[in-house]
Design an enzyme around this catalytic site. Structure first.
Site, PDB file in Angstrom:
ATOM      1  N   GLU A  72       0.848  -1.192   0.000  1.00  0.00           N
ATOM      2  CA  GLU A  72       0.000   0.000   0.000  1.00  0.00           C
ATOM      3  C   GLU A  72       0.887   1.247   0.000  1.00  0.00           C
ATOM      4  O   GLU A  72       1.768   1.382   0.835  1.00  0.00           O
ATOM      5  CB  GLU A  72      -0.910  -0.020   1.239  1.00  0.00           C
ATOM      6  CG  GLU A  72      -1.632   1.276   1.536  1.00  0.00           C
ATOM      7  CD  GLU A  72      -2.494   1.791   0.384  1.00  0.00           C
ATOM      8  OE1 GLU A  72      -3.352   1.046  -0.117  1.00  0.00           O
ATOM      9  OE2 GLU A  72      -2.285   2.967  -0.026  1.00  0.00           O
ATOM     10  N   GLY A 146     -10.156   3.932  -0.514  1.00  0.00           N
ATOM     11  CA  GLY A 146     -11.285   4.866  -0.552  1.00  0.00           C
ATOM     12  C   GLY A 146     -12.187   4.778   0.667  1.00  0.00           C
ATOM     13  O   GLY A 146     -12.905   5.736   0.979  1.00  0.00           O
ATOM     14  N   MET A 153     -21.789   5.656   1.603  1.00  0.00           N
ATOM     15  CA  MET A 153     -23.053   5.225   0.994  1.00  0.00           C
ATOM     16  C   MET A 153     -22.863   3.864   0.342  1.00  0.00           C
ATOM     17  O   MET A 153     -22.008   3.698  -0.529  1.00  0.00           O
ATOM     18  CB  MET A 153     -23.516   6.240  -0.053  1.00  0.00           C
ATOM     19  CG  MET A 153     -24.054   7.497   0.574  1.00  0.00           C
ATOM     20  SD  MET A 153     -24.338   8.775  -0.653  1.00  0.00           S
ATOM     21  CE  MET A 153     -22.740   9.522  -0.705  1.00  0.00           C
ATOM     22  N   VAL A 281       4.095   0.418  -5.743  1.00  0.00           N
ATOM     23  CA  VAL A 281       4.553  -0.437  -6.842  1.00  0.00           C
ATOM     24  C   VAL A 281       4.691   0.422  -8.097  1.00  0.00           C
ATOM     25  O   VAL A 281       3.780   1.172  -8.452  1.00  0.00           O
ATOM     26  CB  VAL A 281       3.558  -1.596  -7.093  1.00  0.00           C
ATOM     27  CG1 VAL A 281       4.017  -2.443  -8.271  1.00  0.00           C
ATOM     28  CG2 VAL A 281       3.420  -2.441  -5.836  1.00  0.00           C
ATOM     29  N   GLU A 392     -27.840  12.010  -4.923  1.00  0.00           N
ATOM     30  CA  GLU A 392     -27.756  11.990  -3.469  1.00  0.00           C
ATOM     31  C   GLU A 392     -27.906  13.376  -2.900  1.00  0.00           C
ATOM     32  O   GLU A 392     -27.355  14.334  -3.441  1.00  0.00           O
ATOM     33  CB  GLU A 392     -26.396  11.481  -3.036  1.00  0.00           C
ATOM     34  CG  GLU A 392     -26.422  10.038  -2.763  1.00  0.00           C
ATOM     35  CD  GLU A 392     -25.453   9.384  -3.667  1.00  0.00           C
ATOM     36  OE1 GLU A 392     -24.442  10.027  -3.971  1.00  0.00           O
ATOM     37  OE2 GLU A 392     -25.713   8.250  -4.072  1.00  0.00           O
ATOM     38  N   HIS A 477     -15.856   8.710  -8.319  1.00  0.00           N
ATOM     39  CA  HIS A 477     -16.168   7.324  -8.691  1.00  0.00           C
ATOM     40  C   HIS A 477     -15.454   6.892  -9.978  1.00  0.00           C
ATOM     41  O   HIS A 477     -16.108   6.582 -10.977  1.00  0.00           O
ATOM     42  CB  HIS A 477     -17.676   7.162  -8.920  1.00  0.00           C
ATOM     43  CG  HIS A 477     -18.522   7.488  -7.723  1.00  0.00           C
ATOM     44  ND1 HIS A 477     -19.879   7.717  -7.806  1.00  0.00           N
ATOM     45  CD2 HIS A 477     -18.211   7.601  -6.405  1.00  0.00           C
ATOM     46  CE1 HIS A 477     -20.360   7.964  -6.596  1.00  0.00           C
ATOM     47  NE2 HIS A 477     -19.365   7.907  -5.728  1.00  0.00           N
ATOM     48  N   GLY A 505     -12.077  -1.403  -8.982  1.00  0.00           N
ATOM     49  CA  GLY A 505     -13.017  -0.642  -9.798  1.00  0.00           C
ATOM     50  C   GLY A 505     -12.650  -0.565 -11.272  1.00  0.00           C
ATOM     51  O   GLY A 505     -13.495  -0.188 -12.097  1.00  0.00           O
ATOM     52  N   ASN A 515     -23.470   4.663  -6.194  1.00  0.00           N
ATOM     53  CA  ASN A 515     -22.103   4.714  -5.652  1.00  0.00           C
ATOM     54  C   ASN A 515     -21.500   3.311  -5.742  1.00  0.00           C
ATOM     55  O   ASN A 515     -22.171   2.327  -5.464  1.00  0.00           O
ATOM     56  CB  ASN A 515     -22.150   5.162  -4.200  1.00  0.00           C
ATOM     57  CG  ASN A 515     -23.129   6.272  -4.009  1.00  0.00           C
ATOM     58  OD1 ASN A 515     -24.318   6.095  -4.236  1.00  0.00           O
ATOM     59  ND2 ASN A 515     -22.662   7.414  -3.638  1.00  0.00           N
ATOM     60  N   PHE A 517     -18.895   1.255  -4.301  1.00  0.00           N
ATOM     61  CA  PHE A 517     -18.049   0.299  -3.575  1.00  0.00           C
ATOM     62  C   PHE A 517     -18.711  -1.045  -3.273  1.00  0.00           C
ATOM     63  O   PHE A 517     -18.009  -2.048  -3.145  1.00  0.00           O
ATOM     64  CB  PHE A 517     -17.348   0.920  -2.358  1.00  0.00           C
ATOM     65  CG  PHE A 517     -18.168   1.226  -1.137  1.00  0.00           C
ATOM     66  CD1 PHE A 517     -18.809   0.236  -0.422  1.00  0.00           C
ATOM     67  CD2 PHE A 517     -18.216   2.526  -0.645  1.00  0.00           C
ATOM     68  CE1 PHE A 517     -19.517   0.526   0.737  1.00  0.00           C
ATOM     69  CE2 PHE A 517     -18.922   2.835   0.518  1.00  0.00           C
ATOM     70  CZ  PHE A 517     -19.586   1.818   1.202  1.00  0.00           C
TER      71      PHE A 517
HETATM   72  P1  FAE Z   1      -9.441   2.078  -3.826  1.00  0.00           P
HETATM   73  O1  FAE Z   1     -10.373   2.040  -2.676  1.00  0.00           O
HETATM   74  O2  FAE Z   1      -9.247   3.359  -4.549  1.00  0.00           O
HETATM   75  O3  FAE Z   1      -8.029   1.584  -3.267  1.00  0.00           O
HETATM   76  C1  FAE Z   1      -6.855   1.605  -4.029  1.00  0.00           C
HETATM   77  C2  FAE Z   1      -5.668   1.613  -3.065  1.00  0.00           C
HETATM   78  O4  FAE Z   1      -4.480   1.326  -3.805  1.00  0.00           O
HETATM   79  C3  FAE Z   1      -5.441   2.954  -2.375  1.00  0.00           C
HETATM   80  O5  FAE Z   1      -5.261   2.731  -0.997  1.00  0.00           O
HETATM   81  C4  FAE Z   1      -4.161   3.479  -3.028  1.00  0.00           C
HETATM   82  O6  FAE Z   1      -3.360   4.258  -2.151  1.00  0.00           O
HETATM   83  C5  FAE Z   1      -3.436   2.197  -3.392  1.00  0.00           C
HETATM   84  N1  FAE Z   1      -2.535   2.331  -4.531  1.00  0.00           N
HETATM   85  C6  FAE Z   1      -2.761   2.961  -5.707  1.00  0.00           C
HETATM   86  N2  FAE Z   1      -1.693   2.827  -6.544  1.00  0.00           N
HETATM   87  C7  FAE Z   1      -0.769   2.064  -5.860  1.00  0.00           C
HETATM   88  C8  FAE Z   1       0.533   1.595  -6.184  1.00  0.00           C
HETATM   89  N3  FAE Z   1       1.081   1.841  -7.372  1.00  0.00           N
HETATM   90  N4  FAE Z   1       1.210   0.888  -5.247  1.00  0.00           N
HETATM   91  C9  FAE Z   1       0.654   0.630  -4.031  1.00  0.00           C
HETATM   92  N5  FAE Z   1      -0.588   1.072  -3.673  1.00  0.00           N
HETATM   93  C10 FAE Z   1      -1.287   1.773  -4.589  1.00  0.00           C
HETATM   94  O7  FAE Z   1      -9.787   0.963  -4.903  1.00  0.00           O
HETATM   95  N6  FAE Z   1     -18.253   5.059  -3.118  1.00  0.00           N
HETATM   96  C11 FAE Z   1     -19.391   4.581  -2.586  1.00  0.00           C
HETATM   97  O8  FAE Z   1     -19.810   3.473  -2.939  1.00  0.00           O
HETATM   98  N7  FAE Z   1     -20.076   5.316  -1.659  1.00  0.00           N
HETATM   99  C12 FAE Z   1     -19.663   6.553  -1.260  1.00  0.00           C
HETATM  100  O9  FAE Z   1     -20.292   7.181  -0.401  1.00  0.00           O
HETATM  101  C13 FAE Z   1     -18.476   7.082  -1.834  1.00  0.00           C
HETATM  102  N8  FAE Z   1     -18.036   8.323  -1.497  1.00  0.00           N
HETATM  103  C14 FAE Z   1     -16.785   8.727  -1.939  1.00  0.00           C
HETATM  104  C15 FAE Z   1     -16.256   9.933  -1.458  1.00  0.00           C
HETATM  105  C16 FAE Z   1     -14.949  10.285  -1.794  1.00  0.00           C
HETATM  106  C17 FAE Z   1     -14.373  11.581  -1.279  1.00  0.00           C
HETATM  107  C18 FAE Z   1     -14.169   9.428  -2.614  1.00  0.00           C
HETATM  108  C19 FAE Z   1     -12.751   9.771  -2.964  1.00  0.00           C
HETATM  109  C20 FAE Z   1     -14.705   8.248  -3.101  1.00  0.00           C
HETATM  110  C21 FAE Z   1     -16.013   7.891  -2.778  1.00  0.00           C
HETATM  111  N9  FAE Z   1     -16.566   6.698  -3.214  1.00  0.00           N
HETATM  112  C22 FAE Z   1     -17.766   6.259  -2.737  1.00  0.00           C
HETATM  113  C23 FAE Z   1     -15.856   5.839  -4.165  1.00  0.00           C
HETATM  114  C24 FAE Z   1     -15.222   4.617  -3.510  1.00  0.00           C
HETATM  115  O10 FAE Z   1     -14.492   4.990  -2.362  1.00  0.00           O
HETATM  116  C25 FAE Z   1     -14.334   3.934  -4.546  1.00  0.00           C
HETATM  117  O11 FAE Z   1     -15.171   3.522  -5.614  1.00  0.00           O
HETATM  118  C26 FAE Z   1     -13.607   2.737  -3.990  1.00  0.00           C
HETATM  119  O12 FAE Z   1     -12.785   3.100  -2.905  1.00  0.00           O
HETATM  120  C27 FAE Z   1     -12.766   2.070  -5.079  1.00  0.00           C
HETATM  121  O13 FAE Z   1     -12.304   0.843  -4.582  1.00  0.00           O
HETATM  122  P2  FAE Z   1     -11.102   0.114  -5.264  1.00  0.00           P
HETATM  123  O14 FAE Z   1     -10.978  -1.244  -4.668  1.00  0.00           O
HETATM  124  O15 FAE Z   1     -11.240   0.223  -6.740  1.00  0.00           O
END
Ligand code: FAE
Length: 538
Positions: A72, A146, A153, A281, A392, A477, A505, A515, A517
């Site tokens: 991470e 994230g 949500m 990475v 929302e 998103h 994602g 949303n 997740f």
């Molecule tokens: P994600 O959660 O983005 O995790 C990726 C991880 O990989 C992160 O910790 C990065 O630091 C790490 N990373 C990236 N590149 C590298 C690398 N090269 N080497 C090592 N580590 C790395 O991935 N979604 C909802 O469903 N409901 C909500 O209410 C909602 N609100 C949101 C509010 C905000 C402010 C944000 C930013 C997002 C929101 N989302 C919401 C979107 C949701 O958090 C997002 O779709 C997911 O977190 C994506 O999940 P992933 O598993 O794709």
């Protein structure tokens, strides 16, 4: 105690005993041999990232007895600083708020055109905003991805729309098994309806509902991974405030069931999973023996390079999120380290049709000074055949009455962007134009024009840094880049390479209609089950 809660308990102990600052190794005592400091030379399985897809994958690998290392790039968020809190306050942000920025970059850039961003010290904070020309992408950085910064949500998409975006995935299985499994393990809960109707914290949502219903719209409650019972006690003054203290995008100090409290704790509790933080990475290549070799940069807390190391893996899972995993793949393809990756890698990206909009309310229509940072209600116009929108009702938690209502609209925009590799910056470049965002604004405008018309209200022009009323130059998103069934097979196996998987994602083709997740989590549950059954030998 169920097996999962026992595992979570062991995982909390591992998280609690990890080093507070700097790069750290988090593991149950039995797994600490996997390189107490630095990186092990090799692990049977490596998962990149610690967000939703990554956390599910690591738990299931750990349960199956596969020694697994998670890498991470962000840090572990579990230790209070001198002010007694883990995360930065939202209304007076400090260096913990953002990832390697000199100023905050808030979604609402201004109020009455006054710039509300603040200077901060450059630090490996929890929220990143990555800029690509006409689009920028908010992402979480740290153990939990994230889940640390999002609005909690937790929405299961409509089955008909899920079938439309991923027609080759068995929807009976998803809705019968994997969505319920994801919701259960994420700790999804619903607001108590009686409390909702009488509390101060959702007066803003009730007002927006009144305005929407007057214009003939239906609203729907939005499930959450924020503990609504905790929120009720916040309002009653029984516990420290978090959602009611404006905390959301820079992290919640209480109340939220982020992944470090759910899937990741359970993964660590298997004794087979180790998390290494501040490890980015950079490159992936394949060794002559068919295993993967990773180049990993260890960061210090100002983003500087402490070391570059190599590490090997037999099974490699990309869970770095839509922009993170896609960048790793396009870089590997175009620099020739994984030359057999196909043209589909980098394609099919979209911002889930995100648009923000604010309305000005009449003097007698109060939203209330206390607003829960966690939305609990949405305006559901997804059935509109011409302009499907799920909006929302978002808070503006400034601690005082603002006479404003805010919305995050999710629209159905068929436009897709794509990534290419830019050798001059050694980074992925997103190709997405303002013109491509236009259909989202047009759809949202139809509905909010109607709501304004019926209620004799107007748009706010002062919220997004200039005079625009609709803001879609950023997304929360990001989806796509390695789409299921295109860049990968139907279970996330990357085409062209065995034992290489995408689990986040990136798999979803640009839109989920809600949303994302819960969808990401459920798909990861489905895919890893198949991969464990067919591919992985211990
Ligand atoms: P994600 O959660 O983005 O995790 C990726 C991880 O990989 C992160 O910790 C990065 O630091 C790490 N990373 C990236 N590149 C590298 C690398 N090269 N080497 C090592 N580590 C790395 O991935 N979604 C909802 O469903 N409901 C909500 O209410 C909602 N609100 C949101 C509010 C905000 C402010 C944000 C930013 C997002 C929101 N989302 C919401 C979107 C949701 O958090 C997002 O779709 C997911 O977190 C994506 O999940 P992933 O598993 O794709």
């Amino acid at each position: 105690m169920t097996q999962l809660s026992r595992r979570k308990f062991l995982g909390y102990a591992a998280l609690g005993s990890a080093a507070a600052y700097g790069s750290t190794t988090i593991a149950a005592p039995s797994a600490r041999a996997a390189g107490a400091s630095g990186l092990p030379d090799f692990a049977p399985a490596v998962v990149i990232g610690t967000g939703y897809g990554a956390a599910v994958t690591a738990l299931r690998l750990g349960e199956a007895g596969i020694p697994t290392v998670m890498l991470e790039m962000g840090q572990l968020w579990d230790t209070p600083t001198a002010d007694g809190s883990v995360f930065s306050p939202m209304l007076s942000p400090d260096r913990r708020s953002m990832w390697l920025k000199d100023r905050t970059e808030m979604p609402l850039a201004s109020f009455l055109w006054i710039d509300i961003d603040r200077r901060i010290e450059r630090y490996t904070g929890v929220l990143d905003r990555v800029h690509y020309g006409d689009m920028s992408v908010y992402v979480g950085r740290g153990v939990g991805g994230g889940s640390l910064v999002n609005g909690a949500m937790a929405v299961t998409p409509r089955r008909s729309y899920f079938e439309e975006i991923l027609p080759a995935v068995d929807a009976d299985e998803m809705y019968g098994t994997y969505f319920p499994r994801a919701n259960h393990n994420l700790g999804v809960n619903e607001v108590d309806r009686d409390w909702f109707e009488e509390c101060d914290s959702y007066q803003y949502a009730r007002l927006s509902r009144k305005h929407a219903e007057k214009a003939g719209y239906r609203t729907t409650f939005v499930p959450s991974v924020y503990d609504f019972d905790y929120m009720r006690r916040e309002e009653a003054g029984e516990v420290p405030r978090s959602a009611l203290s404006a905390e959301v995008i820079f992290g919640n100090n209480h109340g939220k069931r982020s992944l470090d409290k759910t899937y990741l704790a359970a993964a660590l509790g298997t004794g087979n999973v180790t998390i290494k933080t501040l490890q980015e990475v950079r490159d992936i290549r394949r060794g002559a023996d068919g295993t993967y070799r990773l180049t990993v940069r260890e960061l210090d807390e100002t983003g500087g390079t402490v070391a570059r190391r190599e590490m090997g893996a037999r099974y490699l899972f990309l869970g770095a999120g839509s922009i993170g995993s896609t960048e790793l793949l396009v870089r590997a393809r175009d620099t020739g380290t994984l030359p057999d990756l196909g043209e589909q890698v980098g394609q099919g990206w979209g911002p889930n049709g995100n648009v923000m909009v604010g309305r000005a309310n009449h003097a007698w229509d109060l939203t209330g000074a206390t607003q829960s940072g966690m939305p609990a209600l949405g305006i559901d116009a997804w059935d509109d055949p011409d302009n499907p929108v799920f909006a929302e009702i978002a808070p503006m938690p400034a601690g005082l009455e603002l006479w404003a209502s805010l919305y995050l609209a999710i629209t159905k925009n068929p436009e897709r962007g794509h990534f290419t590799y830019d050798p001059t910056t050694d980074a992925a470049k997103l190709h997405w134009t303002a013109e491509q965002g236009r259909p989202s604004i047009d759809s949202a405008k139809v509905h909010f024009d109607r709501i304004n018309g019926v209620n004799n209200t107007v748009y706010r022009h002062d919220l997004f840094g200039d005079t625009r009323t609709f803001e879609n130059r950023f997304t929360y998103h990001p989806l796509g880049g390695a789409v299921l069934g295109e860049a990968t097979d139907l279970y996330g196996r990357v085409k062209g390479y065995d034992n290489l998987y995408v689990t986040d994602g990136s798999l979803i083709p640009g839109s989920t209609g809600v949303n994302p997740f819960v969808t990401i989590t459920a798909l990861a549950e489905r895919n890893v089950e198949r991969v464990l059954a067919e591919d992985i030998r211990g």
